[in-house]
Design a protein around this motif. Structure first.
Motif, PDB file in Angstrom:
ATOM      1  N   ASN A   7      34.434  47.544  24.456  1.00 27.68           N
ATOM      2  CA  ASN A   7      35.032  46.597  23.522  1.00 27.68           C
ATOM      3  C   ASN A   7      34.268  46.548  22.203  1.00 27.68           C
ATOM      4  OD1 ASN A   7      37.002  45.540  25.509  1.00 27.68           O
ATOM      5  ND2 ASN A   7      35.161  44.819  26.558  1.00 27.68           N
ATOM      6  N   ALA A  61      32.282  45.830  29.098  1.00 27.07           N
ATOM      7  CA  ALA A  61      33.394  45.455  29.978  1.00 27.07           C
ATOM      8  C   ALA A  61      32.925  44.548  31.130  1.00 27.07           C
ATOM      9  CB  ALA A  61      34.075  46.709  30.541  1.00 27.07           C
ATOM     10  N   VAL A  64      33.120  40.718  30.570  1.00 26.86           N
ATOM     11  CA  VAL A  64      34.398  40.059  30.322  1.00 26.86           C
ATOM     12  C   VAL A  64      34.993  39.576  31.646  1.00 26.86           C
ATOM     13  CG1 VAL A  64      36.713  40.297  29.332  1.00 26.86           C
ATOM     14  CG2 VAL A  64      34.800  41.578  28.336  1.00 26.86           C
TER      15      VAL A  64
ATOM     16  N   ASN B  17      43.316  49.054  36.577  1.00 25.80           N
ATOM     17  CA  ASN B  17      42.902  50.297  37.227  1.00 25.80           C
ATOM     18  C   ASN B  17      41.842  49.988  38.269  1.00 25.80           C
ATOM     19  OD1 ASN B  17      42.134  52.925  37.857  1.00 25.80           O
ATOM     20  ND2 ASN B  17      40.748  53.078  36.108  1.00 25.80           N
ATOM     21  N   LYS B  18      42.248  50.048  39.547  1.00 27.45           N
ATOM     22  CA  LYS B  18      41.331  49.680  40.628  1.00 27.45           C
ATOM     23  C   LYS B  18      40.504  50.864  41.109  1.00 27.45           C
ATOM     24  CE  LYS B  18      43.305  45.738  43.131  1.00 27.45           C
ATOM     25  NZ  LYS B  18      43.817  45.351  44.467  1.00 27.45           N
ATOM     26  N   GLY B  19      39.199  50.642  41.287  1.00 30.00           N
ATOM     27  CA  GLY B  19      38.331  51.601  41.951  1.00 30.00           C
ATOM     28  C   GLY B  19      38.138  51.146  43.386  1.00 30.00           C
ATOM     29  N   THR B  21      35.570  49.174  44.627  1.00 33.79           N
ATOM     30  CA  THR B  21      35.196  47.751  44.684  1.00 33.79           C
ATOM     31  C   THR B  21      35.399  47.067  43.329  1.00 33.79           C
ATOM     32  OG1 THR B  21      32.885  48.287  44.149  1.00 33.79           O
ATOM     33  CG2 THR B  21      33.431  48.020  46.477  1.00 33.79           C
ATOM     34  N   THR B  22      35.483  47.879  42.259  1.00 34.16           N
ATOM     35  CA  THR B  22      35.535  47.340  40.900  1.00 34.16           C
ATOM     36  C   THR B  22      36.814  47.802  40.205  1.00 34.16           C
ATOM     37  OG1 THR B  22      33.131  47.559  40.834  1.00 34.16           O
ATOM     38  CG2 THR B  22      34.229  47.163  38.730  1.00 34.16           C
ATOM     39  N   HIS B  24      39.198  47.827  36.435  1.00 37.11           N
ATOM     40  CA  HIS B  24      39.189  47.648  34.986  1.00 37.11           C
ATOM     41  C   HIS B  24      40.542  47.109  34.565  1.00 37.11           C
ATOM     42  CE1 HIS B  24      35.854  50.879  34.897  1.00 37.11           C
ATOM     43  NE2 HIS B  24      35.378  49.682  35.128  1.00 37.11           N
ATOM     44  N   VAL B  25      40.512  45.990  33.850  1.00 37.40           N
ATOM     45  CA  VAL B  25      41.731  45.321  33.422  1.00 37.40           C
ATOM     46  C   VAL B  25      41.740  45.280  31.902  1.00 37.40           C
ATOM     47  CG1 VAL B  25      43.010  43.141  33.500  1.00 37.40           C
ATOM     48  CG2 VAL B  25      41.725  43.901  35.506  1.00 37.40           C
ATOM     49  N   THR B  36      38.797  45.167  27.381  1.00 38.10           N
ATOM     50  CA  THR B  36      38.703  45.697  28.736  1.00 38.10           C
ATOM     51  C   THR B  36      37.704  44.876  29.531  1.00 38.10           C
ATOM     52  OG1 THR B  36      39.206  47.938  28.001  1.00 38.10           O
ATOM     53  CG2 THR B  36      38.130  47.720  30.136  1.00 38.10           C
ATOM     54  N   ALA B  37      38.112  44.440  30.707  1.00 44.06           N
ATOM     55  CA  ALA B  37      37.244  43.676  31.599  1.00 44.06           C
ATOM     56  C   ALA B  37      36.987  44.483  32.858  1.00 44.06           C
ATOM     57  CB  ALA B  37      37.903  42.359  31.976  1.00 44.06           C
ATOM     58  N   SER B  38      35.750  44.473  33.307  1.00 44.70           N
ATOM     59  CA  SER B  38      35.404  45.098  34.580  1.00 44.70           C
ATOM     60  C   SER B  38      35.169  43.971  35.571  1.00 44.70           C
ATOM     61  CB  SER B  38      34.142  45.948  34.368  1.00 44.70           C
ATOM     62  OG  SER B  38      33.609  46.352  35.593  1.00 44.70           O
ATOM     63  N   ILE B  39      36.083  43.807  36.523  1.00 43.08           N
ATOM     64  CA  ILE B  39      35.979  42.706  37.483  1.00 43.08           C
ATOM     65  C   ILE B  39      36.107  43.272  38.900  1.00 43.08           C
ATOM     66  CG2 ILE B  39      36.920  41.071  35.807  1.00 43.08           C
ATOM     67  CD1 ILE B  39      39.569  41.108  37.282  1.00 43.08           C
ATOM     68  N   THR B  40      35.846  42.453  39.909  1.00 41.88           N
ATOM     69  CA  THR B  40      35.950  42.952  41.283  1.00 41.88           C
ATOM     70  C   THR B  40      37.428  43.101  41.677  1.00 41.88           C
ATOM     71  OG1 THR B  40      35.948  40.727  42.197  1.00 41.88           O
ATOM     72  CG2 THR B  40      33.816  41.788  41.975  1.00 41.88           C
ATOM     73  N   ASP B  42      38.537  42.164  44.420  1.00 42.40           N
ATOM     74  CA  ASP B  42      38.849  40.882  45.063  1.00 42.40           C
ATOM     75  C   ASP B  42      39.412  39.896  44.039  1.00 42.40           C
ATOM     76  OD1 ASP B  42      37.912  41.896  47.406  1.00 42.40           O
ATOM     77  OD2 ASP B  42      36.056  40.723  47.458  1.00 42.40           O
ATOM     78  N   ALA B  43      38.833  39.902  42.829  1.00 41.09           N
ATOM     79  CA  ALA B  43      39.293  38.992  41.784  1.00 41.09           C
ATOM     80  C   ALA B  43      40.721  39.335  41.367  1.00 41.09           C
ATOM     81  CB  ALA B  43      38.347  39.053  40.583  1.00 41.09           C
TER      82      ALA B  43
ATOM     83  N   GLN C  20      33.941  55.869  41.465  1.00 42.94           N
ATOM     84  CA  GLN C  20      35.383  55.945  41.246  1.00 42.94           C
ATOM     85  C   GLN C  20      35.758  55.369  39.869  1.00 42.94           C
ATOM     86  OE1 GLN C  20      37.241  54.651  44.826  1.00 42.94           O
ATOM     87  NE2 GLN C  20      39.246  55.541  44.338  1.00 42.94           N
ATOM     88  N   THR C  21      35.097  54.292  39.454  1.00 41.47           N
ATOM     89  CA  THR C  21      35.368  53.717  38.124  1.00 41.47           C
ATOM     90  C   THR C  21      34.084  53.496  37.330  1.00 41.47           C
ATOM     91  OG1 THR C  21      35.297  51.454  39.034  1.00 41.47           O
ATOM     92  CG2 THR C  21      37.469  52.471  38.815  1.00 41.47           C
TER      93      THR C  21
ATOM     94  N   HIS E  24      28.985  44.794  46.914  1.00 40.01           N
ATOM     95  CA  HIS E  24      29.072  43.338  46.774  1.00 40.01           C
ATOM     96  C   HIS E  24      28.333  42.703  47.932  1.00 40.01           C
ATOM     97  CE1 HIS E  24      32.917  44.126  44.265  1.00 40.01           C
ATOM     98  NE2 HIS E  24      31.826  44.209  43.552  1.00 40.01           N
TER      99      HIS E  24
ATOM    100  N   ARG F   6      33.506  35.435  40.615  1.00 43.03           N
ATOM    101  CA  ARG F   6      33.355  35.265  42.064  1.00 43.03           C
ATOM    102  C   ARG F   6      32.595  33.990  42.415  1.00 43.03           C
ATOM    103  NH1 ARG F   6      37.097  36.901  44.487  1.00 43.03           N
ATOM    104  NH2 ARG F   6      37.847  36.274  42.454  1.00 43.03           N
ATOM    105  N   LYS F  60      29.527  35.355  36.899  1.00 43.02           N
ATOM    106  CA  LYS F  60      30.136  36.629  37.247  1.00 43.02           C
ATOM    107  C   LYS F  60      29.254  37.346  38.278  1.00 43.02           C
ATOM    108  CE  LYS F  60      32.721  39.832  34.326  1.00 43.02           C
ATOM    109  NZ  LYS F  60      32.730  40.936  35.285  1.00 43.02           N
TER     110      LYS F  60
END
Lengths: 70, 70, 70, 70, 70, 70
Positions: A7, A61, A64, B17-19, B21-22, B24-25, B36-40, B42-43, C20-21, E24, F6, F60
């Motif tokens: 970003n 990233a 965020v 885009n899911k990996g 465990t992580t 990218h949204v 771009t956000a890198s989140i789990t 699960d989230a 993977q990501t 995680h 999380r 996070k």
């Protein structure tokens, strides 16, 4: 320098508010879309940052989160 | 919930885009301004996040850097 | 681009390990002083990052903790 | 305590600059390789941190970005 | 090692979920108070982290946001 | 707003300490389990945050490290 940060949002510096060691800088990256950065006073001085000029907000990233209305 | 985060930018989810465990949204917060956000993963599931819907990018001021062209 | 980040340490890329990501990149900034960065695979591709070349680790001061031996 | 942080760089504290709530601490981790940490004043006091002594900069891999000259 | 991090919460590891490069880890720091950490697989291995054992969640004050119900 | 973070730990605000631009807020999320957040003074004002009231610490997963006794 090219950065890995996903970003990098260019905009206009609309406010700089210095504290004793930390400053808050506001950048308008689109009409009415403003990002606030908390950076060191030293960084403000090193960049010779001034209101009105062009600068970018740089965000990794992984820093965020996503929010969604219930 | 109201948040202390200085940066809450509403936009449209344009990519997920899911990996393993992580994920990218990508959220478009203004025309051609994308975060771009890198989140789990699960989230993504908990929020039932889907492309096309409205969501916000949430960023703490201390996680924003400033860059300036030389 | 000049950055507000207080920590920009130039070194040599000694390892890139893609998941993977998310990828882990190791940079040797001084003999036997190595920094590991966790960045997106997309960033590795965009920077065309390769082992052996020169790159910098960029770290915001607010992301550095201090530890001291008891 | 052993830490999950990928980056634990031992060095010498060369400067401590306290603000009202936040302090900037500089650690030289190799000759001319200096890391700046922004930590709370309380942390400086709790660690009884003093210039000249040995301490470590601790950084999570997800907080390290990569930059590359164009 | 004593740390500048303001938040060091001891608890019990109740889950470890490894991805390809990122894991995680869930730590219960009080009855029904659980913290999730996203760390590298390498860190899980280095710490020889196992479910059921005691570990601490370590968080820098600048990484904590505050939320309040409307 | 529902968040991707999380870690959302509800508790009671037990202390607010304002500096010139940055404040430290302490939240007790379980008996004797306290989290300290470093947020902007502006955030404290916007949330009308007061000691004694209920609030949540939001963190996070990628900002949580794990520590383990040697």
């Amino acid at each position: 320098m090219k950065l890995s940060a996903r970003n990098i949002l260019e905009g206009r510096v609309i406010a700089i508010n210095k504290g004793q060691t930390t400053a808050h800088v506001r950048i308008e990256v689109a009409p009415n879309v403003v990002l606030t950065a908390s950076i060191t006073n030293d960084a403000v001085d090193d960049l010779a940052l001034r209101e009105g000029e062009t600068a970018s907000a740089v965000i990794k990233a992984s820093d965020v989160m996503i929010g969604k209305q219930d």
